[in-house]
Design an enzyme around this catalytic site. Structure first.
Site, PDB file in Angstrom:
ATOM      1  N   GLY A  86     -21.772 -60.389  57.681  1.00 28.50           N
ATOM      2  CA  GLY A  86     -21.106 -59.727  56.567  1.00 28.50           C
ATOM      3  C   GLY A  86     -21.610 -58.336  56.269  1.00 28.50           C
ATOM      4  O   GLY A  86     -20.902 -57.544  55.640  1.00 28.50           O
ATOM      5  N   SER A  88     -22.075 -56.097  58.482  1.00 29.34           N
ATOM      6  CA  SER A  88     -21.534 -55.187  59.500  1.00 29.34           C
ATOM      7  C   SER A  88     -20.015 -55.087  59.496  1.00 29.34           C
ATOM      8  O   SER A  88     -19.447 -54.317  60.272  1.00 29.34           O
ATOM      9  CB  SER A  88     -22.002 -55.625  60.895  1.00 29.34           C
ATOM     10  OG  SER A  88     -23.403 -55.532  61.034  1.00 29.34           O
ATOM     11  N   PRO A  94     -16.058 -57.584  63.260  1.00 30.86           N
ATOM     12  CA  PRO A  94     -15.616 -58.778  62.524  1.00 30.86           C
ATOM     13  C   PRO A  94     -16.747 -59.784  62.344  1.00 30.86           C
ATOM     14  O   PRO A  94     -17.657 -59.872  63.173  1.00 30.86           O
ATOM     15  CB  PRO A  94     -14.507 -59.356  63.417  1.00 30.86           C
ATOM     16  CG  PRO A  94     -14.834 -58.868  64.791  1.00 30.86           C
ATOM     17  CD  PRO A  94     -15.456 -57.507  64.607  1.00 30.86           C
ATOM     18  N   ASP A  95     -16.697 -60.522  61.233  1.00 30.54           N
ATOM     19  CA  ASP A  95     -17.630 -61.631  61.100  1.00 30.54           C
ATOM     20  C   ASP A  95     -17.085 -62.815  61.902  1.00 30.54           C
ATOM     21  O   ASP A  95     -16.110 -62.688  62.632  1.00 30.54           O
ATOM     22  CB  ASP A  95     -17.869 -61.997  59.626  1.00 30.54           C
ATOM     23  CG  ASP A  95     -16.614 -62.523  58.933  1.00 30.54           C
ATOM     24  OD1 ASP A  95     -15.605 -62.765  59.623  1.00 30.54           O
ATOM     25  OD2 ASP A  95     -16.652 -62.691  57.709  1.00 30.54           O
ATOM     26  N   PHE A  96     -17.719 -63.965  61.784  1.00 23.32           N
ATOM     27  CA  PHE A  96     -17.331 -65.092  62.627  1.00 23.32           C
ATOM     28  C   PHE A  96     -16.287 -65.996  61.988  1.00 23.32           C
ATOM     29  O   PHE A  96     -15.363 -66.442  62.652  1.00 23.32           O
ATOM     30  CB  PHE A  96     -18.570 -65.931  63.003  1.00 23.32           C
ATOM     31  CG  PHE A  96     -19.443 -65.261  64.016  1.00 23.32           C
ATOM     32  CD1 PHE A  96     -19.292 -65.520  65.366  1.00 23.32           C
ATOM     33  CD2 PHE A  96     -20.411 -64.349  63.623  1.00 23.32           C
ATOM     34  CE1 PHE A  96     -20.092 -64.891  66.314  1.00 23.32           C
ATOM     35  CE2 PHE A  96     -21.213 -63.717  64.562  1.00 23.32           C
ATOM     36  CZ  PHE A  96     -21.048 -63.988  65.902  1.00 23.32           C
ATOM     37  N   ARG A  97     -16.415 -66.269  60.691  1.00 25.54           N
ATOM     38  CA  ARG A  97     -15.673 -67.388  60.115  1.00 25.54           C
ATOM     39  C   ARG A  97     -14.585 -67.019  59.117  1.00 25.54           C
ATOM     40  O   ARG A  97     -13.912 -67.908  58.601  1.00 25.54           O
ATOM     41  CB  ARG A  97     -16.658 -68.363  59.460  1.00 25.54           C
ATOM     42  CG  ARG A  97     -17.529 -69.071  60.478  1.00 25.54           C
ATOM     43  CD  ARG A  97     -18.520 -70.034  59.826  1.00 25.54           C
ATOM     44  NE  ARG A  97     -19.191 -70.830  60.837  1.00 25.54           N
ATOM     45  CZ  ARG A  97     -20.238 -70.441  61.528  1.00 25.54           C
ATOM     46  NH1 ARG A  97     -20.730 -69.235  61.325  1.00 25.54           N
ATOM     47  NH2 ARG A  97     -20.799 -71.213  62.431  1.00 25.54           N
ATOM     48  N   GLN A 167     -29.268 -62.330  61.707  1.00 23.38           N
ATOM     49  CA  GLN A 167     -28.495 -63.174  62.612  1.00 23.38           C
ATOM     50  C   GLN A 167     -27.632 -62.337  63.554  1.00 23.38           C
ATOM     51  O   GLN A 167     -26.998 -62.880  64.454  1.00 23.38           O
ATOM     52  CB  GLN A 167     -27.569 -64.098  61.807  1.00 23.38           C
ATOM     53  CG  GLN A 167     -28.275 -65.164  60.997  1.00 23.38           C
ATOM     54  CD  GLN A 167     -27.290 -65.964  60.165  1.00 23.38           C
ATOM     55  OE1 GLN A 167     -26.763 -65.465  59.182  1.00 23.38           O
ATOM     56  NE2 GLN A 167     -27.027 -67.188  60.558  1.00 23.38           N
ATOM     57  N   ASN A 168     -27.620 -61.030  63.338  1.00 23.89           N
ATOM     58  CA  ASN A 168     -26.676 -60.176  64.044  1.00 23.89           C
ATOM     59  C   ASN A 168     -27.206 -59.741  65.412  1.00 23.89           C
ATOM     60  O   ASN A 168     -28.413 -59.609  65.612  1.00 23.89           O
ATOM     61  CB  ASN A 168     -26.351 -58.942  63.199  1.00 23.89           C
ATOM     62  CG  ASN A 168     -25.707 -59.324  61.887  1.00 23.89           C
ATOM     63  OD1 ASN A 168     -25.089 -60.379  61.776  1.00 23.89           O
ATOM     64  ND2 ASN A 168     -25.851 -58.489  60.876  1.00 23.89           N
ATOM     65  N   ILE A 169     -26.259 -59.471  66.317  1.00 31.08           N
ATOM     66  CA  ILE A 169     -26.612 -59.047  67.672  1.00 31.08           C
ATOM     67  C   ILE A 169     -26.122 -57.623  67.942  1.00 31.08           C
ATOM     68  O   ILE A 169     -26.163 -57.152  69.077  1.00 31.08           O
ATOM     69  CB  ILE A 169     -26.021 -60.006  68.724  1.00 31.08           C
ATOM     70  CG1 ILE A 169     -24.494 -60.086  68.593  1.00 31.08           C
ATOM     71  CG2 ILE A 169     -26.657 -61.394  68.595  1.00 31.08           C
ATOM     72  CD1 ILE A 169     -23.815 -60.918  69.665  1.00 31.08           C
ATOM     73  N   ASP A 170     -25.689 -56.925  66.876  1.00 29.63           N
ATOM     74  CA  ASP A 170     -25.075 -55.601  67.066  1.00 29.63           C
ATOM     75  C   ASP A 170     -26.090 -54.460  67.116  1.00 29.63           C
ATOM     76  O   ASP A 170     -25.711 -53.307  67.364  1.00 29.63           O
ATOM     77  CB  ASP A 170     -24.041 -55.330  65.969  1.00 29.63           C
ATOM     78  CG  ASP A 170     -24.593 -55.525  64.557  1.00 29.63           C
ATOM     79  OD1 ASP A 170     -25.766 -55.181  64.315  1.00 29.63           O
ATOM     80  OD2 ASP A 170     -23.846 -56.029  63.688  1.00 29.63           O
ATOM     81  N   HIS A 187     -31.094 -64.407  66.278  1.00 29.58           N
ATOM     82  CA  HIS A 187     -30.122 -64.855  67.279  1.00 29.58           C
ATOM     83  C   HIS A 187     -30.081 -63.925  68.478  1.00 29.58           C
ATOM     84  O   HIS A 187     -29.105 -63.881  69.219  1.00 29.58           O
ATOM     85  CB  HIS A 187     -28.743 -65.011  66.648  1.00 29.58           C
ATOM     86  CG  HIS A 187     -28.696 -66.108  65.629  1.00 29.58           C
ATOM     87  ND1 HIS A 187     -27.643 -66.304  64.765  1.00 29.58           N
ATOM     88  CD2 HIS A 187     -29.584 -67.089  65.334  1.00 29.58           C
ATOM     89  CE1 HIS A 187     -27.888 -67.345  63.984  1.00 29.58           C
ATOM     90  NE2 HIS A 187     -29.062 -67.836  64.310  1.00 29.58           N
ATOM     91  N   CYS A 200     -36.426 -66.771  88.097  1.00 25.94           N
ATOM     92  CA  CYS A 200     -36.400 -65.317  88.281  1.00 25.94           C
ATOM     93  C   CYS A 200     -36.714 -64.593  86.973  1.00 25.94           C
ATOM     94  O   CYS A 200     -37.767 -63.986  86.834  1.00 25.94           O
ATOM     95  CB  CYS A 200     -35.037 -64.889  88.822  1.00 25.94           C
ATOM     96  SG  CYS A 200     -34.866 -63.110  89.062  1.00 25.94           S
ATOM     97  N   THR A 262     -24.169 -63.595  54.765  1.00 24.14           N
ATOM     98  CA  THR A 262     -24.311 -64.776  55.623  1.00 24.14           C
ATOM     99  C   THR A 262     -23.774 -66.009  54.916  1.00 24.14           C
ATOM    100  O   THR A 262     -23.936 -66.153  53.690  1.00 24.14           O
ATOM    101  CB  THR A 262     -25.771 -65.011  56.045  1.00 24.14           C
ATOM    102  OG1 THR A 262     -25.876 -66.269  56.725  1.00 24.14           O
ATOM    103  CG2 THR A 262     -26.711 -65.022  54.859  1.00 24.14           C
ATOM    104  N   SER A 263     -23.163 -66.901  55.681  1.00 26.28           N
ATOM    105  CA  SER A 263     -22.641 -68.147  55.120  1.00 26.28           C
ATOM    106  C   SER A 263     -23.729 -69.202  54.983  1.00 26.28           C
ATOM    107  O   SER A 263     -23.521 -70.248  54.378  1.00 26.28           O
ATOM    108  CB  SER A 263     -21.523 -68.697  56.015  1.00 26.28           C
ATOM    109  OG  SER A 263     -22.030 -68.991  57.310  1.00 26.28           O
ATOM    110  N   GLU A 288     -18.961 -64.781  48.372  1.00 24.30           N
ATOM    111  CA  GLU A 288     -18.906 -66.077  47.702  1.00 24.30           C
ATOM    112  C   GLU A 288     -20.293 -66.693  47.653  1.00 24.30           C
ATOM    113  O   GLU A 288     -21.172 -66.320  48.430  1.00 24.30           O
ATOM    114  CB  GLU A 288     -17.930 -67.011  48.427  1.00 24.30           C
ATOM    115  CG  GLU A 288     -18.293 -67.259  49.882  1.00 24.30           C
ATOM    116  CD  GLU A 288     -17.226 -68.071  50.605  1.00 24.30           C
ATOM    117  OE1 GLU A 288     -16.156 -68.282  50.019  1.00 24.30           O
ATOM    118  OE2 GLU A 288     -17.481 -68.477  51.746  1.00 24.30           O
TER     119      GLU A 288
END
Length: 387
Positions: A86, A88, A94-97, A167-170, A187, A200, A262-263, A288
């Site tokens: 949220g 970003s 976009p968020d996930f949910r 939690q973000n990967i951006d 994450h 390897c 975050t949810s 929310e």
């Protein structure tokens, strides 16, 4: 026996003698009282054992204003931020949910068996194409950090940030100015990549991965020809070791937890909210309320047990807004708003300048390559005529 001794003896006898007149004719009252005592005992036992008992009330008011006054009091020196997708979304990621606009709602074009499969490690090893197609759309370097990212940067600059758990990967936290030691990328991240082969594990840079993704090649290891995956955590993979080691050091020493965007649905990240001391205020900035858990979840240590609305609420504050608006509102109360807005403006201008310079360099290289190609063609034409 003296008179005083006789009075004491009579008082003791009266105390030992039950007052039959005072007893209720309805024995159920006694049973209910006993039941209440037993329940109180069990509640206290659970609270003491599981650390669920209320701590000292630190905030003078359960509001954003109360949080701001606490931050200005000099008692707040070790802030942890927990952030999710949220923070970003205003950058265009976009968020996930979110229904309709979230990432999971827009993956039909990849023909997945179910939306989460795109981040399942077993599915990725068999079908890497959907993930890398999505990675081209969301790859770091195409987006600017948000007001929220720069608010976290300001906490660092002012010596208040202990750590940011993301939690973000951006990688936008890094772009905004946080360093590796300021961050726990729970994450994972696109910052580095590794060969998926256990034997390897060759490491690759962000630039190497970017070249592969945008050339639409499936990244393969140069040493063993297995897939190479960005170091983001897929479902079915363990979280980074740093997540667990830092968690044990940071959360017991936190004196303000700020949760944004975050949810709080993905474990074990969501359970971090319950790891701060019982007297540590917790501020949620989100569209929310979230993190409120049922009793069973609390017993298992999951969900955090956020309490915003009950009569027993004493430390949790929910500010319902976008993350950027919430950060601006808090910055305004702290007297930082103008400074934050100037920081965002300055940093975005630097990013635009760097991007323009890179485009100019690429354009020059492309023009140079075209001129060389034309020169080669011209020389070849001359050679043909000479012959």
């Amino acid at each position: 026996m003296s008179e005083s001794q006789e009075q004491a003896k009579r008082a003791e006898e009266e105390t030992d003698t039950p007052d039959l007149q005072g007893e209720s004719d309805d024995s159920s009252d006694e049973g209910e009282a006993g039941g209440d005592s037993e329940m109180d005992f069990l509640r206290n036992l659970f609270s003491r054992t599981l650390g669920l008992s209320p701590g000292e009330k630190v905030l003078d008011e359960l509001s954003l204003e109360g949080v701001a006054r606490y931050m200005q009091s000099g008692k707040c020196k070790s802030i942890i931020c927990m952030v999710g997708a949220g923070i970003s979304t205003s950058a265009g990621i976009p968020d996930f949910r979110s229904p309709g606009t979230g990432l999971y709602a827009n993956l039909r074009k990849y023909n997945l068996p179910y939306p989460e499969a795109i981040f399942q490690i077993d599915y990725f090893k068999k079908h890497p194409e959907p993930f890398f197609a999505l990675a081209r759309e969301l790859y770091p370097g195409q987006f600017k950090p948000t007001v929220c990212h720069y608010f976290i940067r300001m906490l660092k600059d002012k010596g208040l940030l202990r750590r940011c758990y993301s939690q973000n990967i951006d990688t936008l936290e890094r772009v905004a100015g946080l360093q590796g030691e300021d961050l726990v990328e729970a994450h994972g991240t696109f910052h580095t990549s590794h060969c998926v082969s256990f034997f390897c594990r060759k490491e690759y840079t962000m630039e190497w991965m970017k070249d592969k993704i945008f050339s639409e090649d499936i990244p393969k290891c140069e040493a063993c020809n297995n897939l190479v995956k960005p170091d983001i955590v897929f479902f079915g993979e363990n979280l980074p070791t740093r997540f667990f080691s830092s968690m044990k050091q940071d959360f017991p020493n936190c004196d303000l937890l700020i949760i944004m965007g975050t949810s709080l649905q993905v474990q074990p990240f969501a359970s971090l909210v319950s790891r701060v001391p019982n007297n540590c205020p917790r501020l949620l900035i989100n569209l929310e309320k979230t993190g409120q858990s049922d009793f069973a979840s609390s017993l298992l240590g999951f969900g955090g047990g956020m309490d915003f609305d009950s009569d027993k609420a004493y430390r949790d504050v929910a500010h319902l807004s976008t993350c950027d608006d919430g950060c601006l509102a808090l910055a305004d109360l702290l007297g930082w708003k103008a400074e934050l807005e100037e920081l965002v403006k300055h940093e975005h201008a630097l990013i635009d300048s760097r991007d323009a310079k890179k485009k100019g360099e690429k354009s020059s290289q492309s023009s140079g390559a075209t001129e060389k190609a034309k020169g080669a063609e011209s020389e070849a034409g001359k050679s043909d005529k000479t012959e």
